[in-house]
Each structure stands twice: as C-alpha cells, then as structure tokens.
Design a protein around this motif. Sequence first.
Motif, mmCIF file in Angstrom:
data_model
loop_
_atom_site.group_PDB
_atom_site.id
_atom_site.type_symbol
_atom_site.label_atom_id
_atom_site.label_comp_id
_atom_site.label_asym_id
_atom_site.label_seq_id
_atom_site.Cartn_x
_atom_site.Cartn_y
_atom_site.Cartn_z
ATOM 1 N N LEU A 34 25.150 45.967 25.959
ATOM 2 C CA LEU A 34 26.429 46.192 26.402
ATOM 3 C C LEU A 34 27.520 45.444 26.815
ATOM 4 N N ASN A 35 26.780 44.292 27.130
ATOM 5 C CA ASN A 35 27.618 43.360 27.728
ATOM 6 C C ASN A 35 27.920 42.181 26.828
ATOM 7 N N MET A 36 28.696 41.180 27.137
ATOM 8 C CA MET A 36 28.958 39.974 26.293
ATOM 9 C C MET A 36 27.918 38.922 26.592
ATOM 10 N N GLY A 37 27.444 38.227 25.285
ATOM 11 C CA GLY A 37 26.334 37.325 25.530
ATOM 12 C C GLY A 37 27.046 36.026 25.955
ATOM 13 N N ARG A 38 26.038 34.933 26.629
ATOM 14 C CA ARG A 38 26.825 33.718 26.958
ATOM 15 C C ARG A 38 26.829 32.720 25.746
ATOM 16 N N GLY A 39 26.047 32.964 24.683
ATOM 17 C CA GLY A 39 26.135 32.013 23.331
ATOM 18 C C GLY A 39 25.718 30.552 23.691
ATOM 19 N N VAL A 40 25.913 29.795 22.636
ATOM 20 C CA VAL A 40 25.131 28.423 22.957
ATOM 21 C C VAL A 40 25.953 27.306 22.902
ATOM 22 N N THR A 41 27.441 27.685 22.890
ATOM 23 C CA THR A 41 28.500 26.533 22.815
ATOM 24 C C THR A 41 29.305 26.813 24.204
ATOM 25 N N HIS A 42 30.238 25.534 24.395
ATOM 26 C CA HIS A 42 31.066 25.658 25.504
ATOM 27 C C HIS A 42 32.040 26.692 25.454
ATOM 28 N N LEU A 43 32.575 26.879 24.217
ATOM 29 C CA LEU A 43 33.841 28.025 24.000
ATOM 30 C C LEU A 43 33.167 29.272 24.425
ATOM 31 N N SER A 44 31.975 29.431 24.053
ATOM 32 C CA SER A 44 31.257 30.949 24.243
ATOM 33 C C SER A 44 30.943 30.991 25.794
ATOM 34 N N GLN A 45 30.677 30.003 26.612
ATOM 35 C CA GLN A 45 30.417 30.063 28.112
ATOM 36 C C GLN A 45 31.971 30.393 28.717
ATOM 37 N N ASN A 46 32.731 29.810 28.109
ATOM 38 C CA ASN A 46 34.509 29.908 28.614
ATOM 39 C C ASN A 46 34.411 31.364 28.366
ATOM 40 N N ALA A 47 34.456 31.939 27.379
ATOM 41 C CA ALA A 47 34.759 33.195 27.063
ATOM 42 C C ALA A 47 33.859 34.065 27.906
ATOM 43 N N TYR A 48 32.524 33.928 27.968
ATOM 44 C CA TYR A 48 31.813 34.883 28.990
ATOM 45 C C TYR A 48 32.271 34.643 30.534
ATOM 46 N N GLU A 49 32.819 33.702 30.931
ATOM 47 C CA GLU A 49 33.294 33.362 32.274
ATOM 48 C C GLU A 49 34.453 34.185 32.454
ATOM 49 N N ALA A 50 35.364 34.256 31.544
ATOM 50 C CA ALA A 50 36.517 34.933 31.417
ATOM 51 C C ALA A 50 36.541 36.339 31.577
ATOM 52 N N HIS A 51 35.482 36.780 30.674
ATOM 53 C CA HIS A 51 35.052 38.046 30.584
ATOM 54 C C HIS A 51 34.575 38.804 31.987
ATOM 55 N N MET A 52 33.695 37.943 32.552
ATOM 56 C CA MET A 52 32.946 38.386 33.710
ATOM 57 C C MET A 52 33.992 38.560 34.848
ATOM 58 N N LEU A 53 34.989 37.402 34.838
ATOM 59 C CA LEU A 53 35.896 37.661 36.008
ATOM 60 C C LEU A 53 36.602 38.822 35.878
ATOM 61 N N ALA A 54 37.419 39.150 34.706
ATOM 62 C CA ALA A 54 38.020 40.170 34.640
ATOM 63 C C ALA A 54 37.168 41.532 34.844
ATOM 64 N N LEU A 55 35.936 41.573 34.513
ATOM 65 C CA LEU A 55 35.167 42.642 34.677
ATOM 66 C C LEU A 55 34.707 42.942 36.032
ATOM 67 N N TRP A 56 34.571 41.980 36.858
ATOM 68 C CA TRP A 56 34.459 42.121 38.304
ATOM 69 C C TRP A 56 35.356 42.650 38.964
ATOM 70 N N ILE A 57 36.761 42.011 38.615
ATOM 71 C CA ILE A 57 38.048 42.626 39.380
ATOM 72 C C ILE A 57 38.172 43.896 38.956
ATOM 73 N N CYS A 58 38.084 44.312 37.725
ATOM 74 C CA CYS A 58 37.872 46.021 37.355
ATOM 75 C C CYS A 58 37.192 46.922 38.095
ATOM 76 N N ILE A 59 36.075 46.311 38.526
ATOM 77 C CA ILE A 59 35.030 47.000 38.956
ATOM 78 C C ILE A 59 35.379 47.145 40.374
ATOM 79 N N ALA A 60 35.967 46.023 41.081
ATOM 80 C CA ALA A 60 36.378 46.108 42.356
ATOM 81 C C ALA A 60 37.543 47.204 42.573
ATOM 82 N N ILE A 61 38.422 47.140 41.746
ATOM 83 C CA ILE A 61 39.517 48.038 41.568
ATOM 84 C C ILE A 61 38.914 49.415 41.522
ATOM 85 N N GLY A 62 38.232 49.707 40.640
ATOM 86 C CA GLY A 62 37.744 50.938 40.367
ATOM 87 C C GLY A 62 37.007 51.723 41.461
#
Length: 301
Positions: A34-62
């Motif tokens: 269900l969740n995004m994977g970290r991947g194996v590149t610098h860019l995939s790590q960036n995408a994962y971090e941006a996704h998790m930041l937005a996800l936790w903010i949405c969870i807190a708001i919810g």
Amino acid sequence: MKAGCFKQWAAGIAVMALPVLAQAQAADPKPWQLNMGRGVTHLSQNAYEAHMLALWICIAIGLLVFGAMGYAMFAFRHSKGAKPDTSFTHSTKLEIVWTVVPVLLLVIMAFPATSKLIDMYDTREAEMTVKITGFQWMWKYDYLGEDVGFTSRLDRKSEEIRQSGIVPTTADHEHYLLDVDNMLVLPTGTKIRFVITADDVIHAWWVPALGWKQDAIPGIVNEAWTQIDEPGIYRGQCAELCGKDHGFMPIVVKAVSPEEYRAWLDEQKQADAPATATVPATGAPSTETAAADAADAAVAG
C-alpha cells in the motif's frame, strides 16, 4: 460470530497499517503493498521523503478534524439535552487561523518538494548517456558513444505462457510478464543520463525502484537521470496505454559494479564487431588470387 468478524477486521486494519508504519520497503512493488517504496536511488529517496511528509501531515489533519467531529457529536448530542446555538456569529480570528494554518502547511511542503523537483531534472555532469526508444511493443537501448545497442522485449517463456491460455502461477514463471530477453545493464554509483523518445505512439518508461517515470513521445526527446546505489535487478513496465500489447512490454534493469559493467560492455562490442578478413602473409598468394590465376591460365590454354 461477532468475535470472528472483529478479528477479521482487526487483521485487515493491521495489514493496511503495516506499509504506512514501515520505515523501508522493498525496491520492487509487492502484491498488496500500500505504501510507496524507498527505491534504490537518490531520486527515489527524495520522492519517498516528500510522500511521507505529506502523508503524515494529512494523517494529523484527519485525526484532528475527525476527532473534533466525533467529540462534538458525542458530547453535544440531542439525547443529552444539547441545544443548537442560534447566537453564533462570524469570528474574524477563526477565519484568520483556518486560512493561515493551511498556507503554512503548504509552504512547509512546497520548499522540500520544489528543491527535490529541481534535482530530478538536473542531468548535468552525467557520466554516461543511454537513449531509450519505445516501439510497439518493445524497447530499444543505445549506449551513446559506445556503439552498443539492442532491443528488449518480453521473454519467450512469458510469451509461450500468455499464448497458451492457461492461468499462470509463480510456479510456472516467477516473473511472468515482467521478464525480458535482454536486460538494460547499468553501473552502480554512476550518474546516468537518459534521453527518451518513441518511434510510433506514446509510451512511458517506468521502473518504480528508480523513483520516476518519463513519457516517450514520437518527435520529442525527454530527459531523466539516475544513480543506482545498490546492485540488483529492478523491474518495471510501460506506463502509458500504447496499444493492444501494452501490458507485454516490461522493463528490466540490471545494476552491476562499474568493473562488471565495463566487462559486459566489452563483450557486447566484441559480439557486435564485424568479422575482419584474414590478410595473407607477404609473398604467399591469397586463395582468391590463386583462383583468378588458375582461371586466366585455363582461358589462355
């Protein structure tokens, strides 16, 4: 019966929550992930971090919003004699609060997202370039400057299973429809630039472990880059509906050490090199010359 249903619901919720709470995911997507994977590149790590930041903010708001709603419905229910407030008036302070807070949250998310997006399109200082061309229904890879190129299409075993009409299982093929005859081999720890286009219709080159996907459009050259940190085999697919066999043009990237990559590249160059003609030794006539002399002698005789 009710206890059994409760256990089933609890197990389902736990399974759904595990990917969200996990700190790391496998490189390639897994069934029911269900969740995004970290991947194996610098860019995939960036995408994962941006996704998790937005996800936790949405969870807190919810939690805040639905918690307040639940409390209000329980504490001020009609059965407890609650009366509606008919004297409530507009509150400027509340308007300011619920306008400023969302703006601040958007700014908090925008700064890291923008910097990561700029980094995603910065193909400067790449150490090598691979040209990717999409066809119906295969991929062509050209290692620019190395005179090495090949096509990559669905492997024969997957094709045989697909044509047979049977229902495939992992026992029949572990990577059914996700395997190819020729993998794209890339070195680890190397910034690799991709130029991506198509020959016929729009395709999209997508390997989830690399952290991005890019459209392949006829007549247009798009750019992307990657630097793979971990050796391994990473799978993907065309992510654009490109025709009746859209689901049968997988992508397989094999990341190896720079030394292994150089050895593989040398093998490809040797395999693609045309056979050179044997030069006869000095003073010894070649076979073609001897045959021509014999023919001339026969005509003269």
